[in-house]
Design an enzyme around this catalytic site. Structure first.
Site, PDB file in Angstrom:
ATOM      1  N   SER A  35       5.390  -3.884  11.243  1.00 58.53           N
ATOM      2  CA  SER A  35       6.172  -5.762  10.435  1.00 58.53           C
ATOM      3  C   SER A  35       5.352  -6.809   9.680  1.00 58.53           C
ATOM      4  CB  SER A  35       5.766  -6.560  12.230  1.00 58.53           C
ATOM      5  OG  SER A  35       4.729  -7.010  12.128  1.00 58.53           O
ATOM      6  N   CYS A  94       0.820  -0.695   0.021  1.00 57.04           N
ATOM      7  CA  CYS A  94      -0.081   0.153   0.069  1.00 57.04           C
ATOM      8  C   CYS A  94       1.240   1.694   0.163  1.00 57.04           C
ATOM      9  CB  CYS A  94      -0.844  -0.240   0.988  1.00 57.04           C
ATOM     10  SG  CYS A  94      -0.069  -0.481   2.858  1.00 57.04           S
TER      11      CYS A  94
END
EC number: 1.2.1.70
Length: 425
Positions: A115, A50
């Site tokens: 993460s 994204c």
């Protein structure tokens, strides 16, 4: 072979432009195949998330490989090559290794240390491996990058913080609308981001519902978080019982308008989809909208924090080690070719000795051959050991090239040894 990275990310362009470059697994595999079919690219991995779309390539020529990569990306975005060049950052060889490790460790993300990128990189590698576009160079690079990313997540303070786009979005929403405890949260989507959004909301004490185009996937996610599933064609009805809407579909056909949310109890929307799922005009209804544009614009500069410094130091050390091993591996073909040439010289001299002294016995001939080999080995041992040691120093001269020049080694022989016996990275 050299490593090239062409990156279009939140650092170089807008979220709107990134949406034009967003690709699913099928599209990334097709783009990687297109790249390796070009003239100067031997291996390729495409990473699309994204906040970035990046091409990683093993190239035979820098400028030719760069032209191939930029042209391919421009085609995806529907831009001219010149337009695409203004939006991208380019990294080559040592810079490419450092960038790959930093990205995988979450140090180049909108949320520093997040993460989720580790899984996204692993997926990108797997997709391109399945497409047959990954060889020894990129496999070595990405396997080490994944190990580095894991180390950052488990061994440094930045990893233990559990950062993610989802937590950053929820934190921003909480400053405007309060926390999620006791709230009714509807998560639309069932991919990795949606799963993280649902689990995080449930852990915060929210009542979670899950909607997806494939109901079975929504049911699996809902079951995992103790919620319930909603068919996507019943979305409007579900919104009537929702306080916070979270969308992470990544579907270009998905669009939730202000009209759909008018009259609903929804007070907050988290839209992490690319392209976006929710119209920006929902704010006219008094709804707080947290989307990728806001997250990018409002990201904190934590580059000077102790946690980030610790993670960056770890990455720098890993980059040095990887480059040292890579340089040593690139020296090995020269060393092998030198020893092969020495063996040929010994064999030639022994044949000459046999013709000059035909009466020489087998025992004496064997002893002479062993003696000559020992002399040659001792003469070559120290130079070849030292050239391998010195090759790990990034500031050292090219001792392998010096050996090739001094001993007049055939470049084709060195290349043949490299392709047959020694991986180039």
């Amino acid at each position: 072979m050299s490593i090239l990275v062409v990156s279009v990310s939140h650092r170089s362009t807008s979220v709107g432009m990134l949406s034009r470059l967003a690709m699913d697994a099928t599209a990334t595999a097709a783009l990687a195949e297109q790249l390796v079919a070009s003239d100067h690219v031997d291996e390729a991995v495409v990473l699309s998330t994204c906040n970035r779309t990046e091409l990683y390539a093993s190239v035979s020529r820098f400028h030719g490989g760069l032209d191939d990569a930029v042209e391919a990306l421009a085609g995806v975005a529907g831009l001219s090559v010149s337009e695409l060049r203004t939006l991208c950052a380019v990294f080559f060889d040592e810079g490419a290794v450092a960038h790959t490790f930093s990205v995988t460790a979450g140090l180049d993300s909108v949320v520093l240390g997040e993460s989720q990128i580790l899984g996204q990189v692993r997926t990108a590698l797997s997709v391109c491996q399945a497409a047959g576009t990954v060889g020894t160079v990129l496999n070595s690079l990405f396997q080490q990058a994944l190990r580095v990313g894991k180390r950052v997540q488990t061994e440094t303070g930045i990893g233990s913080a559990g950062r993610s786009l989802v937590t950053a979005a929820y934190d921003l929403l909480a400053t405007e609308r309060g926390g999620l405890e006791g709230r009714r949260v509807l998560v639309v989507g069932a991919g990795q981001m949606a799963g993280l959004a649902a689990r995080t909301a449930a852990a915060a004490g929210a009542h979670v519902s899950c909607a997806n185009r494939t109901l079975a996937r929504a049911e699996r996610l809902a079951e995992a978080v103790g919620g319930h599933a909603v068919p996507l064609d019943q979305l409007d009805a579900a919104l009537a019982g929702t306080d916070v809407l979270v969308t992470c579909t990544g579907a270009r056909s998905m669009s939730i308008s202000a009209d759909q949310l008018a009259g609903t109890p929804v007070t907050g929307v988290v839209d992490l989809a690319l392209p976006p799922d929710v119209s920006e005009d929902v704010h006219t209804l008094g709804i707080s909208l947290v989307n990728l544009d806001r997250l990018v614009a409002g990201r904190d500069d934590e580059s000077g924090s102790g946690e980030v410094a610790e993670a960056r130091a770890l990455v720098r050390a890993e980059v040095r080690d990887f480059l040292g091993l890579r340089r040593a591996a690139q020296v090995a073909p020269t060393v092998v070719a030198l020893r092969s040439m020495a063996s040929e010289v010994v064999a030639g001299e022994m044949a000459r000795l046999s013709s000059r002294l035909p009466a020489l016995g087998d025992r004496e001939r064997d002893e002479v051959q062993r003696t000559v080999r020992r002399v040659v080995d001792k003469l070559l041992h120290q130079p070849t050991v030292r050239v391998q040691e010195l090759s790990t120093d990034p500031d050292a001269v090219d001792y392998a090239a010096a050996l090739r020049e001094l001993f007049a080694l055939d470049p084709q022989t060195v290349a043949a040894v490299m392709s047959a016996e020694v991986p180039s990275a």
